[in-house]
Design an enzyme around this catalytic site. Structure first.
Site, PDB file in Angstrom:
ATOM      1  N   ASP A 163      20.093  41.671 -42.006  1.00  8.92           N
ATOM      2  CA  ASP A 163      20.440  43.081 -42.195  1.00  8.92           C
ATOM      3  C   ASP A 163      20.115  43.906 -40.962  1.00  8.92           C
ATOM      4  O   ASP A 163      20.823  44.872 -40.661  1.00  8.92           O
ATOM      5  CB  ASP A 163      19.710  43.651 -43.420  1.00  8.92           C
ATOM      6  N   LYS A 189      17.783  43.600 -49.491  1.00  5.67           N
ATOM      7  CA  LYS A 189      16.378  43.953 -49.231  1.00  5.67           C
ATOM      8  C   LYS A 189      15.594  44.049 -50.532  1.00  5.67           C
ATOM      9  O   LYS A 189      14.445  43.608 -50.604  1.00  5.67           O
ATOM     10  CB  LYS A 189      16.301  45.261 -48.445  1.00  5.67           C
TER      11      LYS A 189
END
Length: 449
Positions: A163, A189
């Site tokens: 990410d 996440k």
């Protein structure tokens, strides 16, 4: 198995990528064995062509497992929860909600972000408290949760490394607003936190990423589907974001308002969001049998002081001295003896008489950002003392010449153009139907699958 250029072409032409192809792409991004131009091309192809539900779930799962995945003791099963907001003006909900949830028996490993553009960052707010350390290892997070029940920290280096790469490239390639990419970034996440339950505060309105309820609902449904798809019980709250949340905007000022809320003196709109988000999580964990009971438990934790005690303990666990934490949480503290105060304050006066019909939160945030309260690009420092206090609220009557905003700033002073923008952010009219009316922020709930 296709090569990276073949995969880019496949997505560019509107075809669906297989699980193995998405896995190969994310592995190449994480290992940095792919050219940046190829990452950018794939992101743009996804932005243009979109992804079906199966692709989004695979993308999210592969991003989630690209690095460290956190683990928790067996006895915390069903209790590990978190909340994510899509960003707002004066959004200090996390500072009140995390300790309130901990006071109700949850474990809250809240991994938060920094400000970017007009949106304030939870980590920047907390770093205005001297000594507060947002960098904690996975072992330290487990230790804090065991003793306190909540922590608010930054993303660890090993959590979802894919990410980090993709987010920076999305910013550089103008693909930030892609629903599949937003979904993969947020849910990967949260999935790597090994949560049992997650609630999403998806905002809509003038000062939000989504400008209307329909687009917010579409984003929320993508997020809820992806969250449930990676094994996290996920629900969402759709909330309005036209003005501000609470009366304070800016890092130190928002910490002060959060502490006042934890002392039982919080604004109604902030408490509405805290109790709504908290009640949904308490119901999902089984701690509360209903939303109404969950809302009562959260409210009792805030008003009764147990949430404040958790916030004090969290500060100490994350590096704040006991003396500082106790002083901030005392009943009659002088906040400016601890938190930085701006060199200058200025009050703006209303140019007309009537009822406050609207306060444009986006304009307020944009001006404060330029004055140093936020950042225009990642890595820039913020000035914790810069901010603003609203002295009036929508529905309240105001007289010509009466102060409606207190601006906290440092040199250089705001320009005449910035002052004029702020003045135009206040809309005053004679519609007495608005008198004393506060519009509810929460528009809709999306419950887990």
């Amino acid at each position: 198995m296709l090569s990276i250029p073949d995969m880019i072409k496949k997505k560019r032409d509107g075809e669906q990528l297989s699980d193995e192809e998405i896995k190969l792409f994310i592995k190449a991004v994480t290992a940095k064995t792919i050219q940046e131009t190829q990452i950018g091309a794939m992101l743009m192809a996804i932005w243009q062509r979109g992804m079906v539900t199966a692709e989004v779930r695979t993308l999210t799962r592969e991003m989630m497992s690209s690095g460290e995945v956190m683990w928790w003791p067996d006895e915390w099963e069903h209790l590990v929860v978190d909340k994510h907001s899509t960003g707002g003006v004066g959004d200090k909900v996390s500072l009140v909600l995390a300790p309130a949830l901990a006071a109700c028996g949850c474990k809250v490993p809240m991994i938060s972000g920094r400000s970017l553009a007009h949106t304030g960052g939870t980590l920047d707010k907390l770093e205005s408290i001297p000594g507060y350390n947002i960098q904690q290892s996975a072992d330290q997070i487990r230790t804090i949760l065991a003793s306190v029940g909540c922590c608010i920290v930054g993303q660890t280096e090993m959590l979802v490394p894919a990410d980090r790469v993709l987010y920076a490239m999305r910013d550089a390639t103008s693909t930030v607003d892609s629903l599949p990419l937003i979904t993969g970034s947020i849910i990967s996440k949260k999935g790597a936190e090994s949560l049992s339950s997650l609630v999403l505060d998806v905002k809509f309105g003038r000062a939000a990423l989504c400008k209307d309820l329909q687009s917010a609902k579409e984003l929320a449904q993508h997020l809820v589907s992806a969250g449930n798809g990676v094994g996290v019980k996920t629900g969402a709250v759709l909330s309005r974001m036209d003005g501000t949340i609470g009366r304070c905007v800016g890092n130190s000022l928002e910490v002060m308002e959060s502490l006042e809320t934890l002392k039982g003196h919080g604004p109604d709109d902030l408490m509405e969001l805290v109790t709504t988000l908290g009640s949904l999580l308490l119901k999902m964990t089984g701690i509360a049998p209903s939303l109404s009971e969950g809302s009562k438990q959260i409210s009792d934790a805030v008003i009764g002081g147990t949430a404040l005690a958790k916030f004090e303990a969290m500060m100490v666990a994350q590096g704040v001295t006991m003396e500082t934490a106790q002083s901030l949480c005392s009943a009659h503290t002088d906040y400016y003896s601890i938190l930085r105060k701006s060199e200058h304050q200025m009050e703006l006066q209303a140019r007309a008489q009537g009822f406050v019909l609207d306060i444009n939160g986006l304009v307020l945030a944009q001006v404060l950002n330029k004055l140093g309260a936020g950042r225009s690009k990642a890595g820039e420092p913020v000035n914790h003392s810069v901010g603003a206090e609203l002295l009036v609220s929508p529905g309240q009557s105001v007289r010509t010449g009466e102060s409606w905003l207190r601006l906290h700033y440092e040199d250089p002073a705001p320009t005449p153009e910035q002052i004029d923008r702020l003045q135009k952010a206040l809309t005053v009219g004679n519609n007495d139907k608005q008198a004393g009316v506060r519009r509810k922020l929460v528009a809709e709930l999306i419950l887990p699958d």
